[in-house]
Motif scaffolding. Structure first.
Motif, PDB file in Angstrom:
ATOM      1  N   SER A  10      17.592  47.371  86.425  1.00  0.00           N
ATOM      2  CA  SER A  10      16.297  48.225  86.010  1.00  0.00           C
ATOM      3  C   SER A  10      16.235  49.705  86.447  1.00  0.00           C
ATOM      4  O   SER A  10      17.109  49.817  87.542  1.00  0.00           O
ATOM      5  N   ASN A  12      13.817  52.663  87.911  1.00  0.00           N
ATOM      6  CA  ASN A  12      12.570  53.302  88.379  1.00  0.00           C
ATOM      7  C   ASN A  12      11.703  52.273  87.775  1.00  0.00           C
ATOM      8  O   ASN A  12      10.508  52.660  87.254  1.00  0.00           O
ATOM      9  N   GLY A  13      11.732  50.938  88.008  1.00  0.00           N
ATOM     10  CA  GLY A  13      10.896  49.957  87.672  1.00  0.00           C
ATOM     11  C   GLY A  13      11.023  49.407  86.297  1.00  0.00           C
ATOM     12  O   GLY A  13      10.167  48.397  85.962  1.00  0.00           O
ATOM     13  N   LYS A  14      11.563  50.058  85.447  1.00  0.00           N
ATOM     14  CA  LYS A  14      11.784  49.737  83.957  1.00  0.00           C
ATOM     15  C   LYS A  14      12.872  48.996  83.765  1.00  0.00           C
ATOM     16  O   LYS A  14      14.270  49.378  84.106  1.00  0.00           O
ATOM     17  N   SER A  15      12.545  47.761  83.223  1.00  0.00           N
ATOM     18  CA  SER A  15      13.796  46.748  83.159  1.00  0.00           C
ATOM     19  C   SER A  15      14.904  47.096  81.813  1.00  0.00           C
ATOM     20  O   SER A  15      14.151  47.273  80.791  1.00  0.00           O
ATOM     21  N   ILE A  16      15.896  47.308  82.201  1.00  0.00           N
ATOM     22  CA  ILE A  16      16.909  47.566  81.202  1.00  0.00           C
ATOM     23  C   ILE A  16      17.872  46.352  80.411  1.00  0.00           C
ATOM     24  O   ILE A  16      17.812  46.199  79.473  1.00  0.00           O
ATOM     25  N   GLU A  18      18.149  42.036  81.295  1.00  0.00           N
ATOM     26  CA  GLU A  18      17.309  40.773  81.759  1.00  0.00           C
ATOM     27  C   GLU A  18      18.128  39.590  81.621  1.00  0.00           C
ATOM     28  O   GLU A  18      18.470  39.119  80.315  1.00  0.00           O
ATOM     29  N   ASP A 213      17.220  44.827  73.145  1.00  0.00           N
ATOM     30  CA  ASP A 213      16.030  44.883  74.264  1.00  0.00           C
ATOM     31  C   ASP A 213      16.648  44.418  75.670  1.00  0.00           C
ATOM     32  O   ASP A 213      15.660  43.823  76.320  1.00  0.00           O
TER      33      ASP A 213
END
Lengths: 251, 247
Positions: A10, A12-16, A18, A213
């Motif tokens: 991720s 900055n806290g945004k998951s890229i 998974e 995604d």
């Protein structure tokens, strides 16, 4: 062989990315495909260690790569060749110096031996009489081929290619694809190619991983991809109108 | 404040990477020679021109402000010499080099970052920070003192020429003035400042360029930041070093 297990990344806290788990096989051209922004480049850069992952494991054969320190990573990296999207040739060096650079840094060969290797690599990628040119004097296709020559100069075990066809005309793109496939077989490398070009998929896709995604949506080969019933994959594969008509003739 | 501290921390982490053991000294040696030419020799011209005119202006201003007959004429030469040695050839020249060399370094490294050339070095297992930045630091640390000496000589020469041509003093007065009450330590002081300023220019500009994220716009911004931050730090360290070395 390269094995990725439960990879999370991720920014900055945004998951890229998974929970990506996939095995890339030796001697095969492995493709990572997906739409722009799906996380392909992040995955590729995470595998080679350019980006620190949040959790998961990256294995190069039986070595847990992501837990190694810089010094030990260097040993694995000496076996990696990488072709970047923009070629990433060093602007201040000539073609010859670019290809010789890894040899200068990591071998004790004489200048003559290094130049022999440089010439054989350049011959292999069909770059003739361009040794003294600078990257700014080369066409897009030539830059890619010189970058491939640099990537193979140390006989790598692993080859990574990030969008090798971007910015190239269809004929040159096919030539680059064929070159990557031939070199993979010739050097028995584990090759991972990042692409969203369906021509590449059909040309060289011996193993294909589809990312959407940030998640792995599908895995297979170029024959299976056309008959998959995965909707997300089909939306991507049959995105253009010609492909749509072939796939869905009644619509 | 947290952002500032994290940037300072990142700067020192970069320096730690820069000063780690080189992979192959011969390659670094060649790279350092290249930087000598690129960052050092190419600055000789601008330093020579600027120093000549700085010396000329200092001489004329000193002359026009000391027209009172109680001031001996040789003071003009003395003023020119000490101004060039103590301040102009080290600090002003450093500010000019911060503009020329600093922006050059930041834009070079920034472009290498955004075009993935630095990533390419990392993938090969090369310590990119050390390979790219250490030769620049060594080259400027060794060459900038030479530039300072050139600046002192050319500045004083420019002062002598301008003063003589303007008729504000005789050449004999000027030559006597530049020899009068000469303190050799001032040269040492000037060279010590130059070494510090060279390190500031190269390391701060490299830091700005090395960590660029984005595209050409960010490279331009990094280049501007490199000049601004280097200049401010040069002025700050000028005060600190002057207090430490001359008090």
């Amino acid at each position: 062989m390269i094995r990725v297990e439960n990879l999370y990344k991720s920014f900055n806290g945004k998951s890229i990315l998974e929970d990506i788990s996939v095995t890339f096989e030796t001697g095969k051209t492995n493709l990572i495909i997906g739409r722009s922004g799906s996380g392909k480049t992040v995955l590729l850069k995470s595998i080679v260690g350019l980006l620190e992952i949040n959790s998961g494991e990256i294995w190069f054969e039986d070595v847990l790569f992501n837990k190694l320190d810089f010094k030990d990573k260097k040993v694995i990296r000496s076996e990696i060749g990488m072709l970047f999207q923009g070629s990433a040739l060093f602007d201040s060096l000539t073609v010859e110096q670019n290809v010789r650079f890894p040899l200068d840094m990591f071998t004790t060969k004489t200048l003559e031996e290094k130049n022999d290797r440089v010439n054989s690599c350049l011959d292999r990628v069909n770059i003739i009489n361009a040794n003294k040119l600078f990257p700014a004097e080369l066409s897009g296709g030539m830059k890619k081929r010189v970058a491939i020559a640099r990537a193979i100069s140390l006989n790598p075990k692993y080859l990574f290619c990030d969008e090798p066809n971007s910015g190239l005309d269809p004929i040159t793109a096919i030539l680059i694809d064929e070159l990557i496939k031939e070199l993979t077989e010739e050097y028995a490398m584990t090759t991972i190619v990042n692409t969203h070009d369906m021509n590449s998929v059909m040309e060289i896709g011996e193993k294909i991983v589809f990312i959407s995604d940030g998640k792995k949506c599908w895995e297979g080969n170029k024959n299976e991809i056309l008959i998959s019933d995965n909707e997300t994959l089909n939306d991507f594969v049959f995105a253009n109108s010609l492909a749509k008509k072939i796939r869905y003739p009644d619509k | 404040m947290i952002r500032f501290l994290s940037q300072v921390g990142l700067y020192f982490l970069l320096l730690k990477k820069v000063f780690s053991k080189p992979e192959k000294p011969i390659v670094y040696y060649k790279q350092t020679m290249r930087e000598f030419v690129y960052l050092g020799l190419t600055s000789v011209g601008i330093i020579t021109i600027i120093s000549f005119f700085m010396g000329a202006v200092i001489t004329l201003q000193t002359a026009y402000n000391t027209e009172n007959p109680i001031y001996p004429k040789y003071l003009i030469g003395l003023g020119c010499r000490d101004s060039m040695i103590l301040e102009f050839s080290s600090t002003i020249a450093a500010l000019i080099l911060a503009g020329k060399v600093g922006s050059n370094i930041a834009s070079e490294l920034g472009t290498m970052r955004v075009s993935e050339q630095i990533d390419a070095l990392e993938i090969m297992g090369v310590n990119s920070a050390s390979y790219l930045i250490l030769p620049k630091i060594i080259a400027t640390l060794l060459f900038n003192p030479i530039l300072t000496l050139i600046s002192i000589i050319v500045g004083i020469f420019g002062g002598g020429i301008a003063g003589t041509l303007a008729g504000v003093m005789t050449p004999e007065n000027f030559i006597y003035g530049i020899q009068y009450a000469f303190i050799p330590y001032y040269i040492v002081y000037s060279l010590i400042k130059t070494v510090f300023f060279a390190f500031i220019i190269t390391s701060v500009s490299s830091f700005q360029g090395y960590y660029v994220e984005g595209g050409s716009l960010e490279v331009g911004r990094a280049s501007s930041k490199a000049v601004v931050y280097s200049s401010v730090l040069i002025l700050l360290f000028n005060v600190i070093l002057t207090q430490l070395l001359l008090s």
